[in-house]
Write an enzyme that holds these catalytic residues in place. Structure first.
Site: not given
Ligand SMILES: Nc1c(NC[C@H](O)[C@H](O)[C@H](O)CO)[nH]c(=O)[nH]c1=O
Ligand SMILES: CC(=O)[C@@H](O)COP(=O)(O)O
Length: 159
Positions: A63, A85-86, A93, A132
């Site tokens: 977002e 932070v991803l 995903h 980090r």
């Molecule tokens: N897995 C992570 C997410 N996932 C959520 C997506 O960014 C998004 O909010 C959702 O799919 C709704 O559109 N976001 C992060 O910032 N970090 C993650 O590790």
């Molecule tokens: C937010 C999702 O869709 C989730 O299931 C993704 O799984 P992962 O973070 O283990 O790859």
């Protein structure tokens, strides 16, 4: 001496008078909070007034581009810092969001015509993310939010 890192800027930039937008995701909150604080503290040390730093949140990193765009249309920012932070899980995903978000943030600079700082960590493990943000026990790395704050002041002042 470390090779990696921001390096010395060509001059000391003074951030007084700059208006900065920070949009941050709420996923992985402990790490996010440290990064946001690092960015704010650094900008304040460089002269940005705290009241000129506007902070908004979005659910996740995906977002960030839309949130940063809408927020910067509402306010007269000199620079915007999206922070997310991803952390890799067990599906694809992470890869899709990392790539899509990065590309969208890069393109955003052209559409809003202010610098967009790349405050997105794309980590394979939680440990990488903690390090980090300066949060691992060994304090093996510095808080990258500080780099983003410094980059924001330099980019907003220089161009
Ligand atoms: N897995 C992570 C997410 N996932 C959520 C997506 O960014 C998004 O909010 C959702 O799919 C709704 O559109 N976001 C992060 O910032 N970090 C993650 O590790
Ligand atoms: C937010 C999702 O869709 C989730 O299931 C993704 O799984 P992962 O973070 O283990 O790859």
């Amino acid at each position: 001496m470390a090779v990696k890192g921001l390096g010395q800027p060509d001059q000391k930039y003074n951030g007084s008078g700059l208006k900065v937008g920070i949009v941050h995701a709420r996923w992985n909150r402990q790490v996010i909070d440290a990064l946001v604080k690092g960015a704010i503290d650094k900008m304040v040390r460089l002269g940005v007034k705290e009241e000129d730093i506007f902070v908004e949140t979005v659910p996740g990193s995906f977002e960030l581009p839309y949130g940063a765009k809408k927020l910067s249309e509402k306010h007269q920012f000199d620079v915007v810092i999206p922070i997310g932070v991803l952390i890799k899980g067990s599906t694809m995903h992470f890869e899709y969001i990392s790539d899509a978000t990065t590309q969208a943030l890069m393109r955003l600079q052209d559409s809003i015509n202010i610098p967009v700082i790349f405050g997105l960590l794309t980590c394979l493990t939680e440990e990488q993310a903690l390090a980090r943000a300066g949060l691992d026990e060994a304090k093996s790395m510095h808080n990258h939010g500080e780099d983003w704050g410094a980059a924001a002041v330099e980019m907003a002042s220089k161009f």
